[in-house]
Design a protein around this motif. Sequence first.
Motif, PDB file in Angstrom:
ATOM      1  N   GLN A  87       0.830  -1.200   0.000  1.00  0.00           N
ATOM      2  CA  GLN A  87       0.000   0.000   0.000  1.00  0.00           C
ATOM      3  C   GLN A  87       0.872   1.260   0.000  1.00  0.00           C
ATOM      4  O   GLN A  87       1.849   1.335   0.739  1.00  0.00           O
ATOM      5  CB  GLN A  87      -0.880  -0.014   1.250  1.00  0.00           C
ATOM      6  CG  GLN A  87      -1.977   1.008   1.233  1.00  0.00           C
ATOM      7  CD  GLN A  87      -2.959   0.758   2.371  1.00  0.00           C
ATOM      8  OE1 GLN A  87      -3.417  -0.367   2.567  1.00  0.00           O
ATOM      9  NE2 GLN A  87      -3.271   1.793   3.116  1.00  0.00           N
ATOM     10  N   GLY A  88       0.514   2.187  -0.855  1.00  0.00           N
ATOM     11  CA  GLY A  88       1.243   3.453  -0.887  1.00  0.00           C
ATOM     12  C   GLY A  88       2.502   3.441  -1.740  1.00  0.00           C
ATOM     13  O   GLY A  88       3.187   4.449  -1.870  1.00  0.00           O
ATOM     14  N   ALA A  89       2.813   2.281  -2.345  1.00  0.00           N
ATOM     15  CA  ALA A  89       4.038   2.192  -3.153  1.00  0.00           C
ATOM     16  C   ALA A  89       3.901   3.006  -4.439  1.00  0.00           C
ATOM     17  O   ALA A  89       4.900   3.496  -4.976  1.00  0.00           O
ATOM     18  CB  ALA A  89       4.342   0.731  -3.480  1.00  0.00           C
ATOM     19  N   GLY A  90       2.648   3.134  -4.901  1.00  0.00           N
ATOM     20  CA  GLY A  90       2.423   3.886  -6.135  1.00  0.00           C
ATOM     21  C   GLY A  90       1.789   3.067  -7.246  1.00  0.00           C
ATOM     22  O   GLY A  90       1.886   3.430  -8.418  1.00  0.00           O
ATOM     23  N   THR A 114      -1.434   2.489  -8.120  1.00  0.00           N
ATOM     24  CA  THR A 114      -2.527   3.118  -8.857  1.00  0.00           C
ATOM     25  C   THR A 114      -1.997   4.243  -9.741  1.00  0.00           C
ATOM     26  O   THR A 114      -2.305   4.321 -10.930  1.00  0.00           O
ATOM     27  CB  THR A 114      -3.591   3.646  -7.869  1.00  0.00           C
ATOM     28  OG1 THR A 114      -3.984   2.562  -7.015  1.00  0.00           O
ATOM     29  CG2 THR A 114      -4.794   4.183  -8.599  1.00  0.00           C
ATOM     30  N   THR A 115      -1.163   5.081  -9.150  1.00  0.00           N
ATOM     31  CA  THR A 115      -0.569   6.177  -9.913  1.00  0.00           C
ATOM     32  C   THR A 115       0.226   5.636 -11.105  1.00  0.00           C
ATOM     33  O   THR A 115       0.106   6.124 -12.228  1.00  0.00           O
ATOM     34  CB  THR A 115       0.387   6.986  -9.003  1.00  0.00           C
ATOM     35  OG1 THR A 115      -0.239   7.194  -7.742  1.00  0.00           O
ATOM     36  CG2 THR A 115       0.720   8.315  -9.610  1.00  0.00           C
ATOM     37  N   GLN A 150     -10.082   6.938  -7.532  1.00  0.00           N
ATOM     38  CA  GLN A 150      -8.732   7.437  -7.852  1.00  0.00           C
ATOM     39  C   GLN A 150      -8.320   7.006  -9.266  1.00  0.00           C
ATOM     40  O   GLN A 150      -7.808   7.807 -10.055  1.00  0.00           O
ATOM     41  CB  GLN A 150      -7.726   6.889  -6.827  1.00  0.00           C
ATOM     42  CG  GLN A 150      -6.317   7.442  -6.979  1.00  0.00           C
ATOM     43  CD  GLN A 150      -5.306   6.700  -6.104  1.00  0.00           C
ATOM     44  OE1 GLN A 150      -5.658   5.782  -5.339  1.00  0.00           O
ATOM     45  NE2 GLN A 150      -4.042   7.074  -6.215  1.00  0.00           N
ATOM     46  N   LYS A 194       9.097   7.117  -6.862  1.00  0.00           N
ATOM     47  CA  LYS A 194       9.587   8.177  -5.965  1.00  0.00           C
ATOM     48  C   LYS A 194      11.096   8.393  -6.065  1.00  0.00           C
ATOM     49  O   LYS A 194      11.751   8.772  -5.100  1.00  0.00           O
ATOM     50  CB  LYS A 194       9.136   7.892  -4.530  1.00  0.00           C
ATOM     51  CG  LYS A 194       7.634   7.579  -4.494  1.00  0.00           C
ATOM     52  CD  LYS A 194       7.043   7.453  -3.128  1.00  0.00           C
ATOM     53  CE  LYS A 194       5.620   6.864  -3.269  1.00  0.00           C
ATOM     54  NZ  LYS A 194       4.931   6.683  -2.024  1.00  0.00           N
ATOM     55  N   ASP A 198      12.234  10.692  -7.542  1.00  0.00           N
ATOM     56  CA  ASP A 198      12.399  12.150  -7.495  1.00  0.00           C
ATOM     57  C   ASP A 198      12.708  12.604  -6.076  1.00  0.00           C
ATOM     58  O   ASP A 198      13.199  13.699  -5.857  1.00  0.00           O
ATOM     59  CB  ASP A 198      11.116  12.843  -7.981  1.00  0.00           C
ATOM     60  CG  ASP A 198       9.865  12.318  -7.273  1.00  0.00           C
ATOM     61  OD1 ASP A 198       9.715  11.087  -7.189  1.00  0.00           O
ATOM     62  OD2 ASP A 198       9.055  13.132  -6.805  1.00  0.00           O
ATOM     63  N   ALA A 211       9.695   5.885 -11.811  1.00  0.00           N
ATOM     64  CA  ALA A 211       8.740   6.979 -11.644  1.00  0.00           C
ATOM     65  C   ALA A 211       9.427   8.114 -10.908  1.00  0.00           C
ATOM     66  O   ALA A 211      10.055   7.911  -9.873  1.00  0.00           O
ATOM     67  CB  ALA A 211       7.516   6.510 -10.876  1.00  0.00           C
ATOM     68  N   LEU A 212       9.307   9.300 -11.487  1.00  0.00           N
ATOM     69  CA  LEU A 212      10.057  10.435 -10.948  1.00  0.00           C
ATOM     70  C   LEU A 212       9.181  11.598 -10.547  1.00  0.00           C
ATOM     71  O   LEU A 212       9.579  12.749 -10.662  1.00  0.00           O
ATOM     72  CB  LEU A 212      11.066  10.900 -11.991  1.00  0.00           C
ATOM     73  CG  LEU A 212      12.153   9.889 -12.301  1.00  0.00           C
ATOM     74  CD1 LEU A 212      12.212   9.575 -13.776  1.00  0.00           C
ATOM     75  CD2 LEU A 212      13.480  10.383 -11.804  1.00  0.00           C
ATOM     76  N   GLU A 248       4.841  12.854  -9.108  1.00  0.00           N
ATOM     77  CA  GLU A 248       3.429  12.497  -8.952  1.00  0.00           C
ATOM     78  C   GLU A 248       2.638  12.713 -10.232  1.00  0.00           C
ATOM     79  O   GLU A 248       1.557  12.176 -10.394  1.00  0.00           O
ATOM     80  CB  GLU A 248       2.818  13.329  -7.820  1.00  0.00           C
ATOM     81  CG  GLU A 248       3.448  13.014  -6.475  1.00  0.00           C
ATOM     82  CD  GLU A 248       2.648  13.593  -5.320  1.00  0.00           C
ATOM     83  OE1 GLU A 248       1.552  13.073  -5.053  1.00  0.00           O
ATOM     84  OE2 GLU A 248       3.118  14.559  -4.699  1.00  0.00           O
TER      85      GLU A 248
HETATM   86  P1  GDP Z   1      -0.811   2.563  -4.143  1.00  0.00           P
HETATM   87  O1  GDP Z   1      -1.377   2.458  -2.768  1.00  0.00           O
HETATM   88  O2  GDP Z   1       0.310   1.595  -4.341  1.00  0.00           O
HETATM   89  O3  GDP Z   1      -1.842   2.453  -5.197  1.00  0.00           O
HETATM   90  O4  GDP Z   1      -0.148   3.997  -4.249  1.00  0.00           O
HETATM   91  P2  GDP Z   1      -0.689   5.312  -4.974  1.00  0.00           P
HETATM   92  O5  GDP Z   1      -0.564   5.193  -6.446  1.00  0.00           O
HETATM   93  O6  GDP Z   1      -2.021   5.674  -4.435  1.00  0.00           O
HETATM   94  O7  GDP Z   1       0.418   6.367  -4.509  1.00  0.00           O
HETATM   95  C1  GDP Z   1       0.646   6.697  -3.162  1.00  0.00           C
HETATM   96  C2  GDP Z   1       1.197   8.105  -3.071  1.00  0.00           C
HETATM   97  O8  GDP Z   1       2.479   8.157  -3.646  1.00  0.00           O
HETATM   98  C3  GDP Z   1       0.369   9.118  -3.824  1.00  0.00           C
HETATM   99  O9  GDP Z   1       0.285  10.297  -3.075  1.00  0.00           O
HETATM  100  C4  GDP Z   1       1.136   9.352  -5.109  1.00  0.00           C
HETATM  101  O10 GDP Z   1       0.901  10.616  -5.638  1.00  0.00           O
HETATM  102  C5  GDP Z   1       2.546   9.181  -4.622  1.00  0.00           C
HETATM  103  N1  GDP Z   1       3.472   8.783  -5.687  1.00  0.00           N
HETATM  104  C6  GDP Z   1       3.385   7.726  -6.525  1.00  0.00           C
HETATM  105  N2  GDP Z   1       4.444   7.668  -7.350  1.00  0.00           N
HETATM  106  C7  GDP Z   1       5.232   8.713  -7.043  1.00  0.00           C
HETATM  107  C8  GDP Z   1       6.488   9.201  -7.542  1.00  0.00           C
HETATM  108  O11 GDP Z   1       7.110   8.644  -8.447  1.00  0.00           O
HETATM  109  N3  GDP Z   1       6.988  10.312  -6.956  1.00  0.00           N
HETATM  110  C9  GDP Z   1       6.332  10.943  -5.944  1.00  0.00           C
HETATM  111  N4  GDP Z   1       6.905  12.017  -5.424  1.00  0.00           N
HETATM  112  N5  GDP Z   1       5.175  10.518  -5.444  1.00  0.00           N
HETATM  113  C10 GDP Z   1       4.612   9.419  -5.986  1.00  0.00           C
END
Ligand code: GDP
Length: 439
Positions: free
Chosen positions: A106-109, A111-112, A143, A245, A247, A270-271, A273
């Motif tokens: 969770q929170g790894a990214g 969905t984004t 989302q 992340k 970045d 990924a660099l 948001e």
């Molecule tokens: P999930 O729980 O794995 O689906 O994670 P999310 O896609 O919801 O992302 C969690 C948080 O990390 C969000 O606030 C995103 O905007 C942020 N995030 C995802 N990828 C990156 C990235 O490459 N760089 C930065 N700075 N934030 C990111």
Amino acid sequence: GLTGRLQNVFSKLRGKGKVSEDDVNEAMREVRLALLEADVNFKVVKDFVSKVKEKSIGKEVMDSFTPGMVIIDIVNKELTELMGGSQAKLAKSNKPPTVIMMAGLQGAGKTTTSGKLAKLLQKGNHRPLLVAGDIYRPAAIKQLQILGEQIKVPVFTLGDQTSPVEIARQAVQHAKDNNLDYVIIDTAGRLHIDEELMEELKQIHTVTNPDEVLLVVDAMTGQDAVNVADSFNKQLELTGVVLTKLDGDTRGGAALSVKAVTGCPIKFAALGEKIDALEPFHPERMASRILGMGDMLSLIEKAQANIDTEKAKEMERKMRNAEFTFDDFLEQMDQVKKLGPIDQILDMLPGMNKAKGMKDLKVDDKQMGRVEAIVHSMTKAEKAQPEIINHNRRKRIAAGSGTNVAEVNRLIKQFDEMRKMMKQFSGMMGGGGKGGKKN
Ligand code: GDP
Ligand code: MG
């Protein structure tokens, strides 16, 4: 950070005309510490350092024209190798749709990254389908829908009452029926790896038979990211990793260890948001970024194609001996102009990003014309010996070039900076040719 520490090690080596075995040992001791501090897996560090040492201590390196550069080159190549050598491409099914399953904590990214990946594929003229497979986290579906709307990619959802396994199964069918060629399945994460999560992922895997299982890991978590990747890989047979992340203030440990520990290549980085902040991962670029070399290697290639090597050697000699004058500066500008827009070139030079941040270092092509005018307004003596340019002379030069004293001051200051920087980098450009061997 890692880059700064490695640059310190290398600038010490570069300064030496001859490199002894002791020098190499000392440098490798520092490289080892720098890597450990950057949170690189200790076993990976051990193997890495012993490989580099073995290659560096050979007679061929020690006797070369610029041993420091040869060693940096070895480190660069080994770093690249450590991260997989060459770019690992996204799989493509010859029976579309290509199914990509995302996994991760969770929170790894996830969905984004799903959204970003859809955007990348769309740019490559593909028709992706996003699948809302996280039915647990509140607003997870929303989302993904927002991301989909933003990039005009369809999002498949059956709400949060149907099991993710069933959603995934129907999504693949939906893609087939609608001639969509990529299916990206976003899945749920947990704070920690648990049985239930793994079981669900395995079932999604069974019903969709994905071409890619991409594990999304947060690069900021360093070693933890690598451990997570290792445990997922033992249960799910990952095909690739996405590092997110990058970045942020990452120490580099995850990027450098993940491939070596899990055998899984990093496919994307990924660099940020924003939706377009995802790029295919290039080990060689990452290596030179870590070494703080920008795209130094490609610049050297460009320079070799465009720059008169005899002149370059002469320039290098002058830089070494601090004989570099404003006449040389003008000539250098001519050479540099052949390489392309100045901003792009500066981006490729190590240390220059920092220099560009300096307020008084203005660099654009228009500015170069004014700079040339200023230099042309100098007398022969002034060009050869910039030290003599006092205030009165500056006023005269400003008037003669149609600029102002502030601009003249700025250029002279810039010239001094440049001289300093050149001294620092002397030996890197020209002279020994690629790899720095005597030729
Ligand atoms: P999930 O729980 O794995 O689906 O994670 P999310 O896609 O919801 O992302 C969690 C948080 O990390 C969000 O606030 C995103 O905007 C942020 N995030 C995802 N990828 C990156 C990235 O490459 N760089 C930065 N700075 N934030 C990111
Ligand atoms: Mg999510």
